[in-house]
Design a protein around this motif. Structure first.
Motif, PDB file in Angstrom:
ATOM      1  N   VAL A   1      -1.716   2.326  -0.660  1.00 16.01           N
ATOM      2  CA  VAL A   1      -1.429   2.123   0.849  1.00 16.01           C
ATOM      3  C   VAL A   1       0.008   0.980   0.551  1.00 16.01           C
ATOM      4  CG1 VAL A   1      -1.959   0.883   3.081  1.00 16.01           C
ATOM      5  CG2 VAL A   1      -3.595   2.329   1.534  1.00 16.01           C
ATOM      6  N   ALA A   2       0.849   1.310   1.471  1.00 13.64           N
ATOM      7  CA  ALA A   2       2.034   0.407   1.177  1.00 13.64           C
ATOM      8  C   ALA A   2       2.858   0.071   2.700  1.00 13.64           C
ATOM      9  CB  ALA A   2       2.939   0.754   0.492  1.00 13.64           C
ATOM     10  N   THR A   3       3.624  -0.839   3.024  1.00 11.13           N
ATOM     11  CA  THR A   3       4.157  -0.846   4.262  1.00 11.13           C
ATOM     12  C   THR A   3       5.702  -0.293   4.133  1.00 11.13           C
ATOM     13  OG1 THR A   3       5.271  -2.832   3.417  1.00 11.13           O
ATOM     14  CG2 THR A   3       3.264  -3.171   4.958  1.00 11.13           C
ATOM     15  N   SER A   4       6.062   0.779   3.063  1.00 11.10           N
ATOM     16  CA  SER A   4       6.979   1.537   2.979  1.00 11.10           C
ATOM     17  C   SER A   4       6.552   2.714   2.456  1.00 11.10           C
ATOM     18  CB  SER A   4       8.187   0.877   2.304  1.00 11.10           C
ATOM     19  OG  SER A   4       7.721   0.592   0.766  1.00 11.10           O
ATOM     20  N   ASN A   5       7.372   3.846   2.395  1.00 10.31           N
ATOM     21  CA  ASN A   5       6.933   5.118   1.834  1.00 10.31           C
ATOM     22  C   ASN A   5       6.489   5.042   0.243  1.00 10.31           C
ATOM     23  OD1 ASN A   5       6.293   7.767   1.310  1.00 10.31           O
ATOM     24  ND2 ASN A   5       8.611   8.324   1.392  1.00 10.31           N
ATOM     25  N   VAL A   6       5.387   5.650   0.158  1.00 10.98           N
ATOM     26  CA  VAL A   6       4.696   5.502  -1.282  1.00 10.98           C
ATOM     27  C   VAL A   6       3.904   6.754  -1.523  1.00 10.98           C
ATOM     28  CG1 VAL A   6       2.366   4.697  -0.577  1.00 10.98           C
ATOM     29  CG2 VAL A   6       3.177   4.210  -2.816  1.00 10.98           C
TER      30      VAL A   6
ATOM     31  N   PHE B   1       9.835   4.447 -10.030  1.00 14.45           N
ATOM     32  CA  PHE B   1       8.482   5.305 -10.498  1.00 14.45           C
ATOM     33  C   PHE B   1       7.884   4.232 -11.306  1.00 14.45           C
ATOM     34  CE2 PHE B   1      11.466   8.760  -9.822  1.00 14.45           C
ATOM     35  CZ  PHE B   1      10.456   9.966  -9.503  1.00 14.45           C
ATOM     36  N   THR B   2       6.517   3.815 -10.999  1.00 14.85           N
ATOM     37  CA  THR B   2       5.715   3.040 -11.743  1.00 14.85           C
ATOM     38  C   THR B   2       4.443   3.831 -12.215  1.00 14.85           C
ATOM     39  OG1 THR B   2       6.505   1.190 -10.275  1.00 14.85           O
ATOM     40  CG2 THR B   2       4.651   0.908 -11.332  1.00 14.85           C
ATOM     41  N   ARG B   3       4.349   3.305 -13.567  1.00 21.06           N
ATOM     42  CA  ARG B   3       3.190   3.817 -14.212  1.00 21.06           C
ATOM     43  C   ARG B   3       2.143   2.810 -13.934  1.00 21.06           C
ATOM     44  NH1 ARG B   3       6.061   7.472 -14.507  1.00 21.06           N
ATOM     45  NH2 ARG B   3       7.350   8.263 -16.234  1.00 21.06           N
ATOM     46  N   VAL B   4       0.880   3.481 -13.265  1.00 23.71           N
ATOM     47  CA  VAL B   4      -0.080   2.795 -13.061  1.00 23.71           C
ATOM     48  C   VAL B   4      -1.480   2.954 -13.836  1.00 23.71           C
ATOM     49  CG1 VAL B   4      -1.943   2.545 -10.965  1.00 23.71           C
ATOM     50  CG2 VAL B   4       0.373   2.998 -10.606  1.00 23.71           C
ATOM     51  N   PHE B   5      -1.678   2.027 -14.828  1.00 24.06           N
ATOM     52  CA  PHE B   5      -2.624   2.147 -15.750  1.00 24.06           C
ATOM     53  C   PHE B   5      -4.198   2.302 -15.255  1.00 24.06           C
ATOM     54  CE2 PHE B   5       1.164   0.166 -17.395  1.00 24.06           C
ATOM     55  CZ  PHE B   5       1.231   0.901 -18.579  1.00 24.06           C
ATOM     56  N   ILE B   6      -4.764   3.247 -15.598  1.00 25.76           N
ATOM     57  CA  ILE B   6      -6.153   3.662 -15.293  1.00 25.76           C
ATOM     58  C   ILE B   6      -7.032   4.175 -16.489  1.00 25.76           C
ATOM     59  CG2 ILE B   6      -7.611   5.164 -14.031  1.00 25.76           C
ATOM     60  CD1 ILE B   6      -5.401   4.930 -11.615  1.00 25.76           C
ATOM     61  N   ASP B   7      -7.969   3.925 -16.850  1.00 29.27           N
ATOM     62  CA  ASP B   7      -8.619   4.189 -17.892  1.00 29.27           C
ATOM     63  C   ASP B   7      -8.715   5.892 -17.884  1.00 29.27           C
ATOM     64  OD1 ASP B   7      -9.181   1.577 -18.646  1.00 29.27           O
ATOM     65  OD2 ASP B   7     -11.017   1.538 -17.684  1.00 29.27           O
ATOM     66  N   GLY B   8      -8.488   6.248 -19.044  1.00 26.85           N
ATOM     67  CA  GLY B   8      -8.679   7.810 -19.226  1.00 26.85           C
ATOM     68  C   GLY B   8      -7.803   8.683 -18.467  1.00 26.85           C
ATOM     69  N   ALA B   9      -6.559   8.150 -17.733  1.00 26.86           N
ATOM     70  CA  ALA B   9      -5.904   9.049 -16.963  1.00 26.86           C
ATOM     71  C   ALA B   9      -4.378   8.539 -16.977  1.00 26.86           C
ATOM     72  CB  ALA B   9      -6.189   8.909 -15.429  1.00 26.86           C
ATOM     73  N   VAL B  10      -3.377   9.504 -16.499  1.00 23.43           N
ATOM     74  CA  VAL B  10      -2.070   9.077 -16.454  1.00 23.43           C
ATOM     75  C   VAL B  10      -1.798   9.003 -14.967  1.00 23.43           C
ATOM     76  CG1 VAL B  10       0.286   9.993 -16.938  1.00 23.43           C
ATOM     77  CG2 VAL B  10      -1.429  10.202 -18.876  1.00 23.43           C
ATOM     78  N   CYS B  11      -1.314   7.953 -14.339  1.00 25.25           N
ATOM     79  CA  CYS B  11      -0.870   7.893 -13.153  1.00 25.25           C
ATOM     80  C   CYS B  11       0.358   7.303 -12.723  1.00 25.25           C
ATOM     81  CB  CYS B  11      -2.080   6.965 -12.280  1.00 25.25           C
ATOM     82  SG  CYS B  11      -1.953   6.790 -10.580  1.00 25.25           S
ATOM     83  N   THR B  12       1.276   7.749 -11.857  1.00 28.18           N
ATOM     84  CA  THR B  12       2.586   7.710 -11.454  1.00 28.18           C
ATOM     85  C   THR B  12       2.516   7.357  -9.782  1.00 28.18           C
ATOM     86  OG1 THR B  12       3.404   8.713 -13.477  1.00 28.18           O
ATOM     87  CG2 THR B  12       5.002   8.210 -11.872  1.00 28.18           C
ATOM     88  N   ALA B  13       3.247   6.218  -9.510  1.00 25.28           N
ATOM     89  CA  ALA B  13       3.579   6.016  -8.323  1.00 25.28           C
ATOM     90  C   ALA B  13       5.019   6.070  -8.036  1.00 25.28           C
ATOM     91  CB  ALA B  13       2.863   4.727  -7.669  1.00 25.28           C
ATOM     92  N   CYS B  14       5.506   6.658  -6.863  1.00 19.74           N
ATOM     93  CA  CYS B  14       6.896   6.753  -6.481  1.00 19.74           C
ATOM     94  C   CYS B  14       7.052   5.899  -5.402  1.00 19.74           C
ATOM     95  CB  CYS B  14       7.098   8.231  -6.317  1.00 19.74           C
ATOM     96  SG  CYS B  14       8.818   8.322  -5.663  1.00 19.74           S
ATOM     97  N   HIS B  15       7.973   5.012  -5.345  1.00 18.71           N
ATOM     98  CA  HIS B  15       8.056   3.943  -3.902  1.00 18.71           C
ATOM     99  C   HIS B  15       9.450   3.385  -4.031  1.00 18.71           C
ATOM    100  CE1 HIS B  15       7.733   0.639  -7.000  1.00 18.71           C
ATOM    101  NE2 HIS B  15       7.033   1.603  -7.552  1.00 18.71           N
ATOM    102  N   GLN B  16       9.583   2.596  -3.038  1.00 17.24           N
ATOM    103  CA  GLN B  16      10.971   2.064  -2.961  1.00 17.24           C
ATOM    104  C   GLN B  16      11.115   0.718  -4.106  1.00 17.24           C
ATOM    105  OE1 GLN B  16      11.558   0.299   1.229  1.00 17.24           O
ATOM    106  NE2 GLN B  16      11.529   2.493   2.088  1.00 17.24           N
ATOM    107  N   ALA B  17      12.547   0.930  -4.551  1.00 21.14           N
ATOM    108  CA  ALA B  17      12.542   0.026  -5.514  1.00 21.14           C
ATOM    109  C   ALA B  17      12.178  -1.477  -5.178  1.00 21.14           C
ATOM    110  CB  ALA B  17      13.828   0.214  -6.116  1.00 21.14           C
TER     111      ALA B  17
END
Length: 200
Positions: free
Chosen positions: A72-77, A155-171
């Motif tokens: 959840v964010a105050t800009s596109n995510v 693009f930000t890699r989000v570290f979650i146990d046992g998974a690969v997760c990427t967020a795309c958002h405003q720089a």
């Protein structure tokens, strides 16, 4: 700021798609509250990504196996998560249609199969960010070309146990990540809100 919360639904008991919906909606409320948003309603329209009625608030959710991730964010995510395991990666590699990856990505993944999930989740996150889904032409872009064309995207890699997760958002937006657990009361409330929103 971007708040990312994730849960392992196995901690919530069993319940199939009903649990997935209830937990997802409860997690959205939990994540929004961490950003200071007391309540929100989700709008679902055919062919479009779900959005909230609250102006200036964006959210994105992704599920894989027993994991649910919400941003959840105050800009596109936008966010995408994939369970990390060799069998999952093999199944995913076999299910990806031709043309999904650029030639450079295909070469990189052939050399190092562990790159498949980071590339895949970045593409999925970008498609959600743009709201275009499969019509985007996944083989026509990669992470580097997206950022080169639009330096306002990150693009930000989000570290979650046992998974690969990427967020795309405003720089420049900070990403704060927390593993959460949901109470039975939160799950019950999430189920009720989800039913109400889907009935509209």
């Amino acid at each position: 700021m971007i708040v990312v919360h994730w849960i392992d639904r196995a901690d919530c008991g069993t319940g199939g798609w009903q649990l997935r919906r209830a937990a997802g909606r409860a997690l959205l409320s939990d994540t929004a509250a961490a950003l200071g948003v007391a309540s929100l309603r989700v709008l679902r329209r055919p062919g479009r990504r779900p959005e909230v009625e609250t102006p200036g608030i964006w959210f994105s959710m992704s599920h894989t196996g027993d994991l649910t991730v919400c941003a959840v964010a105050t800009s596109n995510v936008a966010i995408d998560v994939e369970h990390k395991s060799e069998p999952r990666e093999r199944r995913l590699a076999g299910a990806v249609p031709p043309g999904f990856f650029t030639a450079e990505e295909q070469t990189m993944i052939a050399r190092d199969p562990s790159r498949l999930l980071p590339v895949f989740t970045a593409k999925e996150a970008w498609a959600k960010y743009r709201g275009l889904g499969l019509s985007l032409g996944f083989g026509s872009f990669d992470e580097a070309s997206v950022v080169a064309d639009d330096p306002e995207v990150q693009f930000t890699r989000v570290f979650i146990d046992g998974a690969v997760c990427t967020a795309c958002h405003q720089a420049g937006d900070d990403v704060v990540v927390s593993r959460r657990s949901l109470s039975p009361q939160q799950l019950e409330a999430g189920a009720a809100i989800d039913r109400s929103e889907r009935a509209r």
